[in-house]
Design a protein around this motif. Sequence first.
Motif, PDB file in Angstrom:
ATOM      1  N   GLU A 134       0.852  -1.180   0.000  1.00 39.47           N
ATOM      2  CA  GLU A 134       0.000   0.000   0.000  1.00 39.47           C
ATOM      3  C   GLU A 134       0.888   1.229   0.000  1.00 39.47           C
ATOM      4  OE1 GLU A 134      -4.096  -1.334   2.293  1.00 39.47           O
ATOM      5  OE2 GLU A 134      -2.578  -0.192   3.377  1.00 39.47           O
ATOM      6  N   VAL A 141      -4.953   6.332   0.661  1.00 41.34           N
ATOM      7  CA  VAL A 141      -4.355   4.997   0.729  1.00 41.34           C
ATOM      8  C   VAL A 141      -4.575   4.325  -0.618  1.00 41.34           C
ATOM      9  CG1 VAL A 141      -4.352   2.744   1.837  1.00 41.34           C
ATOM     10  CG2 VAL A 141      -4.786   4.797   3.212  1.00 41.34           C
ATOM     11  N   ASN A 143      -4.079   1.036  -2.672  1.00 42.69           N
ATOM     12  CA  ASN A 143      -3.833  -0.393  -2.490  1.00 42.69           C
ATOM     13  C   ASN A 143      -3.430  -1.012  -3.821  1.00 42.69           C
ATOM     14  OD1 ASN A 143      -4.352  -3.313  -2.323  1.00 42.69           O
ATOM     15  ND2 ASN A 143      -5.148  -2.832  -0.286  1.00 42.69           N
TER      16      ASN A 143
END
Length: 231
Positions: A134, A141, A143
Amino acid sequence: MKKILVVEDEDVIRDFVVINLKRAGYDVTDVPNGEEALRVFEEQQGNFDVALLDIMMPGIDGFQVCEKLRAQNSAIGIIMLSAKTQEMDKVRGLMLGADDYVTKPFSPSELVARVDAIHRRVSMATKAVQPSDEVVSGPFVLNLKSRTLKKGGESIDLTQVEFQLMEVFMKNPNVALERTEILKKVWGENYFGDVKIVDVNIRRLRMKIEKEPSSPEYLLTVWGFGYKWIE
């Protein structure tokens, strides 16, 4: 198999496109209009990697098809195909969710190179990535396994181009990146198109991630050079 949907109302051009894409190893489904494109897309449950859409078609045009496909599938690669060279047509298509555009007339090598580049980008979404992969920057964030973005815990839908842009910026915080550098990182070394495609996609991305897109807080313009991500 690399699956592509080709939507083109001119038989000669459609046949030319289909032949060259099949030679390049693509599983091609071709239709002559927007209505058929939407029907086939729904029938096959959106099971296509790339869609190649002619803009000027009777009935439902390429812009409408692009918007509907993108609303149903954020991961599919979309390339607009048009005889028009007007800047606004290109911008409109990109703002509606297209990843790239090809202007007629085009060579087989250019077409296949553009489609290949989009397909590689889409394929990255299914690659195995470690769960810990991540990238975090402020409230964002990214991913790399699920190919998703969250801001303050809220999910933001991104196309594959937008995801790659975010990956480039978030991995290079506070660094001014030149437009040509961004173009190479996201669209590839052999991209044939105009560097302005970067500007249009940045504009579209800001509408998703910034509170005030006209006064960005995170994705800033470095005038006369490129863009910078502020962490």
